[in-house]
Design a protein around this motif. Structure first.
Motif, PDB file in Angstrom:
ATOM      1  N   LEU A  87      55.852   0.894 -93.044  1.00 29.57           N
ATOM      2  CA  LEU A  87      56.927  -0.018 -93.466  1.00 29.57           C
ATOM      3  C   LEU A  87      56.366  -1.435 -93.635  1.00 29.57           C
TER       4      LEU A  87
ATOM      5  N   HIS B 115      54.809   3.271 -74.257  1.00 22.00           N
ATOM      6  CA  HIS B 115      54.014   2.100 -73.862  1.00 22.00           C
ATOM      7  C   HIS B 115      53.549   2.326 -72.443  1.00 22.00           C
TER       8      HIS B 115
ATOM      9  N   SER C 170      65.384   5.119 -88.364  1.00 22.72           N
ATOM     10  CA  SER C 170      65.629   5.126 -89.801  1.00 22.72           C
ATOM     11  C   SER C 170      65.008   6.376 -90.419  1.00 22.72           C
TER      12      SER C 170
ATOM     13  N   ASP D 190      52.887   6.308 -80.767  1.00 21.06           N
ATOM     14  CA  ASP D 190      54.057   5.605 -81.249  1.00 21.06           C
ATOM     15  C   ASP D 190      55.172   5.989 -80.293  1.00 21.06           C
TER      16      ASP D 190
ATOM     17  N   GLU E  70      50.666  -3.507 -86.392  1.00 22.35           N
ATOM     18  CA  GLU E  70      50.263  -2.326 -87.160  1.00 22.35           C
ATOM     19  C   GLU E  70      50.565  -2.486 -88.651  1.00 22.35           C
TER      20      GLU E  70
ATOM     21  N   LEU F 189      56.583   2.760 -88.680  1.00 27.25           N
ATOM     22  CA  LEU F 189      56.642   1.302 -88.481  1.00 27.25           C
ATOM     23  C   LEU F 189      55.507   0.612 -89.244  1.00 27.25           C
TER      24      LEU F 189
HETATM   25  O1  73E Z   1      62.564   5.913 -87.348  1.00 28.91           O
HETATM   26  C1  73E Z   1      61.315   5.278 -87.460  1.00 28.91           C
HETATM   27  C2  73E Z   1      61.444   4.137 -88.463  1.00 28.91           C
HETATM   28  O2  73E Z   1      61.704   4.632 -89.752  1.00 28.91           O
HETATM   29  C3  73E Z   1      60.860   4.743 -86.110  1.00 28.91           C
HETATM   30  O3  73E Z   1      60.670   5.820 -85.229  1.00 28.91           O
HETATM   31  C4  73E Z   1      59.562   3.975 -86.269  1.00 28.91           C
HETATM   32  O4  73E Z   1      59.806   2.896 -87.185  1.00 28.91           O
HETATM   33  C5  73E Z   1      60.151   3.328 -88.497  1.00 28.91           C
HETATM   34  C6  73E Z   1      60.298   2.112 -89.372  1.00 28.91           C
HETATM   35  O5  73E Z   1      61.421   1.369 -89.032  1.00 28.91           O
HETATM   36  C7  73E Z   1      59.052   3.440 -84.981  1.00 28.91           C
HETATM   37  N1  73E Z   1      57.752   3.304 -84.634  1.00 28.91           N
HETATM   38  C8  73E Z   1      57.710   2.792 -83.409  1.00 28.91           C
HETATM   39  N2  73E Z   1      58.946   2.618 -82.995  1.00 28.91           N
HETATM   40  N3  73E Z   1      59.786   3.030 -83.969  1.00 28.91           N
HETATM   41  C9  73E Z   1      56.508   2.469 -82.636  1.00 28.91           C
HETATM   42  C10 73E Z   1      56.602   2.140 -81.295  1.00 28.91           C
HETATM   43  C11 73E Z   1      55.462   1.844 -80.576  1.00 28.91           C
HETATM   44  C12 73E Z   1      54.220   1.863 -81.184  1.00 28.91           C
HETATM   45  C13 73E Z   1      54.125   2.176 -82.526  1.00 28.91           C
HETATM   46  C14 73E Z   1      55.265   2.482 -83.258  1.00 28.91           C
END
Ligand code: 73E
Length: 829
Positions: free
Chosen positions: A139, A290, A674, A287, A88, A136
């Motif tokens: 970022l 899965h 985060s 997000d 992503e 994510l």
């Molecule tokens: O806390 C955030 C974090 O700031 C976290 O939930 C997010 O990642 C951000 C960047 O580090 C995140 N996205 C996913 N898991 N954590 C995720 C999981 C599966 C599919 C898509 C995104």
């Protein structure tokens, strides 16, 4: 031959006019040429969109020039390279960002003015590239900008989804999803590489063959799909370096299935071939969850296989021995989504390059690093063994072998502790057997990263406790960051100019630590005056947008209070809405005199719910139901407004964040790994109202408790509070506002019932009831601060001054030095 090549190069060079020129006149010529020859419109008649197309092609030409130079320079220098693997990337728009990073923003503005266009208006023509879900993915985009700016020899790899994240359309307060066919109007920022293609194979069987007296496993695949590269140049700021984001699209393979064609069923054969393209068709919109779907697994392997073939080919062009791989290549796994790379690299090294298993494994363990973004074990990705075995039979064997060796080693280290062995196993036994992708990633990576200090603590103490005890040295954290180029320079030009003026330099754009210099002016009244004006301009912009989107007129004197992010129970948008109901209820019950003391608020909420996430969708509907009641209550007037901003995405964020006074980050402590939204708000001088979760803990470290409004249970208290269950104390006000929703005060009584049930005493997993009291206190503290403009201004300035640590430049430098061990490779001017 060398002489011949030299002569050819000289001839080529003499044919060039030199590098593209960036003076306004040359830019105008280029733009008009693109109008005429690329867009194929007459230069005497073209509209804003066509002007945008031509403009972006002229920018793209300049990007390509630098991209080539960087590529040639890196190829010649042969440094260790980083490959950042992510499914992503939320890039948003590219035009403004590119022009700013190229350093030719003023020239373009002038060029366009003389042609009768305005840069900002044309920039609005661009749609978002939304190839990701949320934090994510954004970022990854910020980190690409930092990698380029800091001159690291790095490439990103991803998938070119034809449909990005769905568009959110609100009908009667309900979310509906519409496909985002973002490529409909063309995409000038990508370069299709019709010759950079790889075959990706699926299904089939594994056979054992004899080769020189040795037995070798050979995968005989059943289906072949072609991966085509699309390159997206990513320019650094203040450097010539322009790196590459290579995205793969699936196309039918050129290999014909002769039998199918010979049966005479030509039409169906073509239709079947066409199915290949579905692999990269659509981004999964969840997000954090899965589902073990075959198409998702296909996407992951398609991405991994194409990327690794490309990386290994490049490596082999320059190096002859795989022993050198760990010194020349770093592979970064952005969460577990690309972690099939581990099995794939083993397959390549063992089956194709014929290295011994141990040697191959040793190499693999030296090249991979891994960042996890997940908090709770239930959120970790698993792949059903049956699915994997049918789609990728050879990879399943390899995974079993990796696990067998790991289990043997583990038994030597910890003895026959079967519970622990089964917890740590890559293969999860049970009714449905699964491959645990996180366990695989940890076993093979030399470094496992958390995304904040608190997140790493959780990983060590809970999620990956067993692994931490085994390999404490592997575990690190790199606090996330965001790029100040996008989140100040692009999105808030007035603040950008103000900061540069008072710091006397633009150097903070490359070195965000310099923002601390603003502290010197924190009591200067002239500075305050200008600071206030900047916020006002941004609030005006936002107010206009709100009125256009929702028809609600809002007062600029009100506090703009914003919560924008994906909708999730743990992010507690419901807490915000219940707080708003409480505020409304209080105002309704006040006499005239008390009402005069109320701080007017515009509450703004935005975000998408995953299409299958019913409770999240109900939260969106509740927001609309409450908004309708409040906004139409003439008795309340400007004292309180609530607006939901539809289709929140990167470019909406660029508009909303600079206009916010207060922003809310309400996750139950211990649930947000985060959180990066808060950092963008900080950089824009917006105050935070937040729980002590994720990165907020470090934000507090940086600027002290006086500079934000903190509330809620601490992470250490959460487990105990949950255990208390039905005996947990909840404030009366909470029960009251919940009752209002239950009783149908906002309509839709039956529809909201299940939503209310999720926060009822005894069932309130995310502790909304428990935290409600301290939430209201924090809100009251924010109100109090807002009516002391000097105090508020100081806090706002100190927020920006303290935001430097949350630049992704710092994050990337830490990764480069401590994890990837790569050095800058700066292309000479
Ligand atoms: O806390 C955030 C974090 O700031 C976290 O939930 C997010 O990642 C951000 C960047 O580090 C995140 N996205 C996913 N898991 N954590 C995720 C999981 C599966 C599919 C898509 C995104």
């Amino acid at each position: 031959a060398v002489g011949e090549r030299g002569a050819k190069a000289e001839r080529m060079f003499s044919l060039m006019d030199g590098f593209l020129k960036n003076d306004p006149l040359s830019l105008q010529k280029d733009i008009l040429n693109h109008v005429e020859y690329t867009v194929a419109r007459s230069r005497f008649s073209f509209d804003d969109f066509e002007a945008y197309q031509a403009l972006s092609h002229s920018v793209r030409d300049r990007l390509i020039e630098r991209w080539h130079d960087t590529h040639i320079y890196v190829k010649r220098t042969k440094p260790k390279r980083l490959y950042f693997l992510s499914l992503e990337f939320l890039m948003g728009r590219s035009l403004s960002n590119s022009v700013i990073n190229l350093g030719i923003q003023d020239q373009y503005a002038e060029a366009l003015n003389q042609l009768g266009f305005e840069f900002e208006v044309l920039a609005e023509q661009e749609g978002d590239a939304a190839l990701g879900n949320g934090g994510l993915a954004r970022l990854s985009a910020c980190q690409m900008d930092s990698l380029a700016t800091l001159d690291y020899p790095a490439w990103g790899y991803g998938l070119r989804y034809e449909y990005g994240l769905f568009r959110q359309v609100i009908v009667d307060g309900f979310q509906h999803e519409q496909p985002d066919y973002w490529l409909n109007f063309g995409n000038p920022w990508e370069i299709e590489r019709i010759h950079v293609t790889y075959e990706v194979k699926f299904y089939g069987t594994v056979e054992e063959v004899d080769m020189n007296g040795e037995k070798h496993k050979v995968w005989v695949p059943g289906e072949t799909v072609e991966a085509v590269a699309y390159d997206n140049p990513i320019p650094g700021y203040g450097t010539r370096n322009t790196i590459n984001l290579r995205l793969w699209a699936a196309k039918p393979s050129n290999q014909f299935d002769l039998e199918a064609y010979n049966t005479g069923d030509y039409i169906n054969s073509v239709v079947n071939r066409q199915r290949a393209e579905t692999i990269s068709n659509v981004l999964y919109p969840d997000d954090r969850s899965h589902q073990g779907k075959e198409l998702r697994l296909k996407q992951q392997y398609f991405f991994v296989s194409a990327s690794l073939q490309d990386i290994i080919r490049r490596f082999k062009e320059a190096h002859s021995n795989f022993d050198e791989l760990p010194d020349k290549v770093a592979l970064h796994l952005n969460d577990t989504h690309p972690s099939l790379s581990i099995a794939e690299i083993m397959r390549i090294l063992v089956d194709e390059e014929h290295l011994g298993w141990n040697k191959a494994w040793d190499i693999a363990c030296k090249v991979f690093s891994f960042t996890t973004h997940t908090v709770v074990a239930e959120g970790l990705e698993k792949i059903p063994v049956d699915l994997l075995g049918s789609l990728l039979p050879r990879h399943l064997q390899i995974l079993y072998e990796i696990n067998f060796n790991f289990m043997e080693e583990l038994k030597k280290r910890i003895g026959l502790d079967y519970n622990r062995l089964s917890r740590m196993s890559i293969v999860e036994e049970g009714a449905v057997k699964n491959i645990r992708m996180a366990n695989l990633s940890i076993v093979c990576s030399h470094t496992v990263n958390g995304v904040s200090k608190l997140h790493l603590d959780t990983l060590k103490m809970r999620t990956f406790k067993d692994f931490y005890e085994l390999w404490p040295e592997k575990f690190q954290f790199k606090t996330n960051g965001v790029t100040q180029r996008r989140w100040i320079v692009v999105s808030n030009p007035s603040l950008c100019a103000l900061i540069s003026k008072w710091l006397g330099t633009e150097a903070w754009i490359r070195n965000a630590d310099l923002l601390t210099g603003l502290r010197d002016h924190v009591d200067n009244t002239d500075f305050h005056q200008e600071w206030r004006m900047v916020k006002k301009v941004n609030k005006m912009r936002l107010a206009e947008y709100i009125e256009a989107m929702s028809g609600v007129k809002v007062s600029l004197d009100a506090m703009f209070d914003v919560q924008v992010k994906r909708i999730h129970e743990y992010k507690r948008q419901l807490l915000n809405i219940l707080g708003i109901i409480h505020r409304y209820d209080c105002i309704k019950n006040m006499d005239k005199n008390d009402r005069k003391k109320v701080v007017p608020r515009v509450c703004i909420i935005g975000g998408k719910a995953a299409p299958g996430y019913e409770i999240a969708k109900k939260i969106i509907k509740l927001c609309h139901a409450v908004a309708e009641k409040i906004n139409n209550d003439t008795d309340i007037g400007d004292l309180l407004k609530l607006v939901f901003i539809p289709d929140y995405n990167v470019s909406v964020a660029e508009l909303v964040i600079p206009g916010a006074d207060l922003s809310q980050h309400l996750s139950t402590a211990g649930h947000e790994a985060s959180g990066t939204g808060s950092m963008k708000f900080l950089m824009n001088g917006c105050l935070l109202l937040a729980t002590a979760d994720g990165s907020t803990v470090e934000i507090i470290e940086e600027m002290g408790l006086d500079n934000l409004f903190l509330f809620g249970a601490k992470v250490q208290e959460v487990a105990e509070l949950r255990e208390k269950g039905p005996t947990l104390k909840v404030p009366l006000q909470f029960a009251r506002v919940l009752r209002m929703v239950r009783d149908g005060y906002f309509g839709h009584k039956d529809y909201f019932k299940s939503l209310c049930d999720t926060v009822e005493i005894g069932n309130d997993f995310y502790l909304l009831g428990h935290d409600f009291g301290s939430y209201l206190e924090a809100q009251a503290a924010a109100d109090k601060a807002f009516v002391e403009p000097e105090k508020w201004m100081r806090m706002s300035i100190l927020s920006v001054a303290g935001s430097g640590r949350f630049s992704s430049d710092r994050t990337i430098q830490e990764y480069a030095e401590r994890t990837w061990k790569i050095d800058p490779c700066r292309c000479p001017l």
